[in-house]
Scaffold this active site. Structure first.
Site, PDB file in Angstrom:
ATOM      1  N   HIS A 120      43.280  43.112  31.533  1.00 36.71           N
ATOM      2  CA  HIS A 120      41.977  42.754  31.968  1.00 36.71           C
ATOM      3  C   HIS A 120      41.103  43.661  31.502  1.00 36.71           C
ATOM      4  CE1 HIS A 120      38.579  41.751  34.628  1.00 36.71           C
ATOM      5  NE2 HIS A 120      38.640  42.722  35.139  1.00 36.71           N
ATOM      6  N   TYR A 128      39.179  38.612  42.476  1.00 30.87           N
ATOM      7  CA  TYR A 128      38.832  37.566  41.575  1.00 30.87           C
ATOM      8  C   TYR A 128      37.922  36.515  42.320  1.00 30.87           C
ATOM      9  CZ  TYR A 128      41.777  38.847  37.440  1.00 30.87           C
ATOM     10  OH  TYR A 128      42.317  39.491  36.267  1.00 30.87           O
ATOM     11  N   GLU A 136      34.545  46.758  40.038  1.00 31.38           N
ATOM     12  CA  GLU A 136      35.912  46.436  39.826  1.00 31.38           C
ATOM     13  C   GLU A 136      36.746  47.991  40.040  1.00 31.38           C
ATOM     14  OE1 GLU A 136      35.858  42.407  37.209  1.00 31.38           O
ATOM     15  OE2 GLU A 136      36.698  44.410  36.152  1.00 31.38           O
ATOM     16  N   ASN A 156      47.849  36.972  30.041  1.00 29.83           N
ATOM     17  CA  ASN A 156      47.185  37.539  29.048  1.00 29.83           C
ATOM     18  C   ASN A 156      47.224  39.090  28.936  1.00 29.83           C
ATOM     19  OD1 ASN A 156      45.362  37.903  30.647  1.00 29.83           O
ATOM     20  ND2 ASN A 156      43.690  37.035  29.572  1.00 29.83           N
ATOM     21  N   LYS A 186      48.519  43.630  33.202  1.00 30.02           N
ATOM     22  CA  LYS A 186      48.684  42.393  34.226  1.00 30.02           C
ATOM     23  C   LYS A 186      50.438  42.424  34.331  1.00 30.02           C
ATOM     24  CE  LYS A 186      44.595  39.740  33.380  1.00 30.02           C
ATOM     25  NZ  LYS A 186      44.020  38.620  33.251  1.00 30.02           N
TER      26      LYS A 186
HETATM   27  P1  CMP Z   1      40.473  38.068  33.143  1.00 31.62           P
HETATM   28  O1  CMP Z   1      39.881  38.825  32.217  1.00 31.62           O
HETATM   29  O2  CMP Z   1      41.335  39.027  33.839  1.00 31.62           O
HETATM   30  O3  CMP Z   1      39.455  37.350  34.199  1.00 31.62           O
HETATM   31  C1  CMP Z   1      39.789  35.921  34.767  1.00 31.62           C
HETATM   32  C2  CMP Z   1      41.070  35.438  34.318  1.00 31.62           C
HETATM   33  O4  CMP Z   1      41.560  34.164  34.543  1.00 31.62           O
HETATM   34  C3  CMP Z   1      41.348  35.727  32.849  1.00 31.62           C
HETATM   35  O5  CMP Z   1      41.323  37.115  32.553  1.00 31.62           O
HETATM   36  C4  CMP Z   1      42.575  34.684  32.409  1.00 31.62           C
HETATM   37  O6  CMP Z   1      43.661  35.411  32.556  1.00 31.62           O
HETATM   38  C5  CMP Z   1      42.430  33.691  33.500  1.00 31.62           C
HETATM   39  N1  CMP Z   1      41.870  32.261  33.228  1.00 31.62           N
HETATM   40  C6  CMP Z   1      42.977  31.392  33.352  1.00 31.62           C
HETATM   41  N2  CMP Z   1      42.032  30.289  32.587  1.00 31.62           N
HETATM   42  C7  CMP Z   1      40.903  30.573  32.382  1.00 31.62           C
HETATM   43  C8  CMP Z   1      39.982  29.854  31.552  1.00 31.62           C
HETATM   44  N3  CMP Z   1      39.889  28.458  31.378  1.00 31.62           N
HETATM   45  N4  CMP Z   1      38.632  30.492  31.522  1.00 31.62           N
HETATM   46  C9  CMP Z   1      38.738  31.981  31.633  1.00 31.62           C
HETATM   47  N5  CMP Z   1      39.638  32.528  32.271  1.00 31.62           N
HETATM   48  C10 CMP Z   1      40.790  32.071  32.536  1.00 31.62           C
END
Ligand code: CMP
Length: 138
Positions: A116, A50, A127, A113, A10
């Site tokens: 992914h 998303y 994806e 974070n 990311k």
């Molecule tokens: P990712 O696995 O990329 O999929 C969706 C993303 O939304 C997740 O990682 C997080 O970076 C982001 N996100 C932000 N808030 C939340 C939440 N409360 N629960 C899950 N994903 C979240």
């Protein structure tokens, strides 16, 4: 495609110079890179990727963050790829990620974070084909 998964490094991890270390962690864990791309998502692409989270309260922040800089998208191969990769990257919220996981080492928050990983074989196929046309028939 139980031996394949999809990942994105990311914008936070790319901007902070962690791309090389994260790719090395992925290779050291036994994954083979089948395809890889460095690009910046448009808003429309991020909203589409998303789309499953469109109704969630964090959707706009997630999209704003994902278009804030370049990412690295890749298809990875290993036995039991989806589950094995999710173990390698750790919990979505880095505060809950296990020691030694990619998110524990490189992520700052639940939005930023670092990486992914697809959560199922079906989503890995969807994806992966979003970014790589050669994987359309997974
Ligand atoms: P990712 O696995 O990329 O999929 C969706 C993303 O939304 C997740 O990682 C997080 O970076 C982001 N996100 C932000 N808030 C939340 C939440 N409360 N629960 C899950 N994903 C979240």
């Amino acid at each position: 495609m139980s031996n394949k998964t999809f990942t994105m490094i990311k914008p936070d991890a790319v901007a902070n110079g962690h791309t090389g270390k994260i790719i090395d962690d992925i290779l050291q864990a036994g994954f083979k890179i089948e395809a890889m791309k460095y690009l910046q998502l448009s808003r429309a692409q991020a909203e589409s990727f998303y789309g499953i989270h469109r109704e969630r309260p964090f959707f706009k922040d997630l999209v704003d963050f994902m278009i804030s800089g370049p990412i690295v998208a890749a298809i990875l191969e290993k036995d039991n790829a989806v589950e094995s990769f999710r173990t390698l990257i750790g919990a979505t919220n880095p505060e809950q990620a296990a020691e030694g996981t990619i998110r524990k080492k490189y992520a700052k928050s639940i939005d930023a974070n670092a990486i992914h990983g697809s959560d199922s074989d079906a989503n890995a196929a969807i994806e992966g084909s979003f970014f790589f046309s050669q994987f359309e028939r997974f």
